[in-house]
Design a protein around this motif. Structure first.
Motif, PDB file in Angstrom:
ATOM      1  N   ASP A  64      -5.837  -3.678  -9.180  1.00 47.38           N
ATOM      2  CA  ASP A  64      -7.206  -4.188  -8.999  1.00 47.38           C
ATOM      3  C   ASP A  64      -8.212  -3.052  -8.861  1.00 47.38           C
ATOM      4  O   ASP A  64      -9.151  -3.099  -8.050  1.00 47.38           O
ATOM      5  CB  ASP A  64      -7.278  -5.109  -7.770  1.00 47.38           C
ATOM      6  CG  ASP A  64      -6.376  -6.330  -7.916  1.00 47.38           C
ATOM      7  OD1 ASP A  64      -6.168  -6.777  -9.057  1.00 47.38           O
ATOM      8  OD2 ASP A  64      -5.867  -6.812  -6.888  1.00 47.38           O
ATOM      9  N   GLY A  65      -7.987  -2.004  -9.651  1.00 45.93           N
ATOM     10  CA  GLY A  65      -8.926  -0.891  -9.690  1.00 45.93           C
ATOM     11  C   GLY A  65      -8.765   0.130  -8.587  1.00 45.93           C
ATOM     12  O   GLY A  65      -9.483   1.141  -8.569  1.00 45.93           O
ATOM     13  N   THR A  66      -7.814  -0.074  -7.676  1.00 44.09           N
ATOM     14  CA  THR A  66      -7.617   0.854  -6.558  1.00 44.09           C
ATOM     15  C   THR A  66      -6.338   1.665  -6.785  1.00 44.09           C
ATOM     16  O   THR A  66      -5.279   1.071  -7.071  1.00 44.09           O
ATOM     17  CB  THR A  66      -7.498   0.094  -5.232  1.00 44.09           C
ATOM     18  OG1 THR A  66      -8.682  -0.670  -5.032  1.00 44.09           O
ATOM     19  CG2 THR A  66      -7.302   1.063  -4.075  1.00 44.09           C
ATOM     20  N   PRO A  67      -6.390   3.006  -6.663  1.00 39.85           N
ATOM     21  CA  PRO A  67      -5.171   3.812  -6.823  1.00 39.85           C
ATOM     22  C   PRO A  67      -4.091   3.365  -5.851  1.00 39.85           C
ATOM     23  O   PRO A  67      -4.340   3.236  -4.645  1.00 39.85           O
ATOM     24  CB  PRO A  67      -5.648   5.238  -6.516  1.00 39.85           C
ATOM     25  CG  PRO A  67      -7.114   5.221  -6.817  1.00 39.85           C
ATOM     26  CD  PRO A  67      -7.576   3.840  -6.422  1.00 39.85           C
ATOM     27  N   ALA A  68      -2.899   3.100  -6.389  1.00 43.35           N
ATOM     28  CA  ALA A  68      -1.841   2.552  -5.544  1.00 43.35           C
ATOM     29  C   ALA A  68      -0.483   3.167  -5.818  1.00 43.35           C
ATOM     30  O   ALA A  68       0.474   2.874  -5.091  1.00 43.35           O
ATOM     31  CB  ALA A  68      -1.744   1.038  -5.721  1.00 43.35           C
ATOM     32  N   GLY A  69      -0.355   4.009  -6.827  1.00 42.02           N
ATOM     33  CA  GLY A  69       0.955   4.582  -7.127  1.00 42.02           C
ATOM     34  C   GLY A  69       0.838   5.780  -8.046  1.00 42.02           C
ATOM     35  O   GLY A  69      -0.219   6.039  -8.638  1.00 42.02           O
ATOM     36  N   MET A  70       1.922   6.503  -8.142  1.00 34.09           N
ATOM     37  CA  MET A  70       1.939   7.704  -8.987  1.00 34.09           C
ATOM     38  C   MET A  70       3.352   7.958  -9.482  1.00 34.09           C
ATOM     39  O   MET A  70       4.335   7.449  -8.933  1.00 34.09           O
ATOM     40  CB  MET A  70       1.465   8.920  -8.198  1.00 34.09           C
ATOM     41  CG  MET A  70       2.402   9.267  -7.072  1.00 34.09           C
ATOM     42  SD  MET A  70       2.032  10.818  -6.252  1.00 34.09           S
ATOM     43  CE  MET A  70       3.433  10.920  -5.107  1.00 34.09           C
ATOM     44  N   LEU A  71       3.449   8.764 -10.498  1.00 35.03           N
ATOM     45  CA  LEU A  71       4.742   9.226 -11.017  1.00 35.03           C
ATOM     46  C   LEU A  71       4.588  10.684 -11.422  1.00 35.03           C
ATOM     47  O   LEU A  71       3.642  11.026 -12.154  1.00 35.03           O
ATOM     48  CB  LEU A  71       5.185   8.374 -12.197  1.00 35.03           C
ATOM     49  CG  LEU A  71       6.568   8.686 -12.793  1.00 35.03           C
ATOM     50  CD1 LEU A  71       7.231   7.412 -13.337  1.00 35.03           C
ATOM     51  CD2 LEU A  71       6.467   9.726 -13.919  1.00 35.03           C
TER      52      LEU A  71
END
Length: 225
Positions: A64-71
């Motif tokens: 929903d447009g909010t940063p929430a994860g990374m790889l």
């Protein structure tokens, strides 16, 4: 693609977001020190290096447009010892509130596509010890054990090496094959000598018993005082 879930390659403008995600993952991990440093400035520099080196891959996931994860990953090979190309997953992380939305799957699907385009034949992941959720997640996707990793601090390794080295200096040098044969010969000779002594003892005992019997008066004789 699930509604509200999006994955894209990271750029220099995403470094601050990546630093926050890494630090959050570090506090959640039981062994966070093995994940990353707790120095935000240093972490930002390290992530910048990964972005800039050949084969470095960083993905950012949003819900929903909010940063929430990374790889974080890196393509490795071909090298001096192999012609194969592989993808090493350094870290996959999704914020607790954003889990079970499909973001983790989308991060891996995106990097798997990049690995395939680069000709990578295998994907390696190194989940942190104690991260059971990530272990189960990877197992469901077909990841199988490939090797066992052990870790030690450099200072602890140096202390152990110094201790072992001092112990080795005090211990006698390992015996070679000739010494082993000589020891076995000594054991056999010792056993033979012991057997000979036992036989001699038996022989002497028999001779003494025979002499006593010869001197003993017969049962039919009588003595008068």
């Amino acid at each position: 693609m699930r509604p509200g879930v999006h994955v894209s390659p990271a750029g220099p403008d995403d470094l601050d977001t990546l630093v926050e995600l890494c630090l959050t993952a570090r506090t959640e991990a039981a062994v966070g020190a093995q994940l990353c440093t707790d120095d935000a400035d240093r972490l930002r520099d390290q992530l910048g290096v990964l972005l800039g080196i050949p084969g470095g891959l960083i993905l950012v996931g949003t819900v929903d447009g909010t940063p929430a994860g990374m790889l974080l990953a890196r393509l490795v090979g071909p090298s001096l010892f192999t012609d194969a190309v592989s993808l090493n997953l350094e870290a996959v992380y999704v914020l607790p509130d954003a889990r079970r939305r499909g973001l983790g799957h989308m991060l891996l699907a995106t990097v798997a596509q990049q690995a395939d385009e680069a000709g990578a034949t295998d994907v390696y992941a190194t989940p942190l010890p104690g991260s059971r959720g990530m272990q189960r997640f990877l197992a469901r996707l077909g990841f199988a054990p490939a090797a066992a990793h052990r870790v030690v601090t450099t200072s602890a390794l140096q202390r152990r090496l110094a201790h072992e080295g001092a112990g080795a200096a005090r211990r006698p040098a390992p015996r070679g094959l000739e010494d082993l044969i000589a020891r076995r010969r000594q054991v056999r000779e010792s056993r033979s000598a012991s057997a000979a002594v036992d036989q001699a003892s038996v022989s002497i005992t028999m001779q003494v018993n025979r002499a006593v019997q010869m001197r003993r008066p017969s049962a039919s004789s009588s003595t008068t005082w």
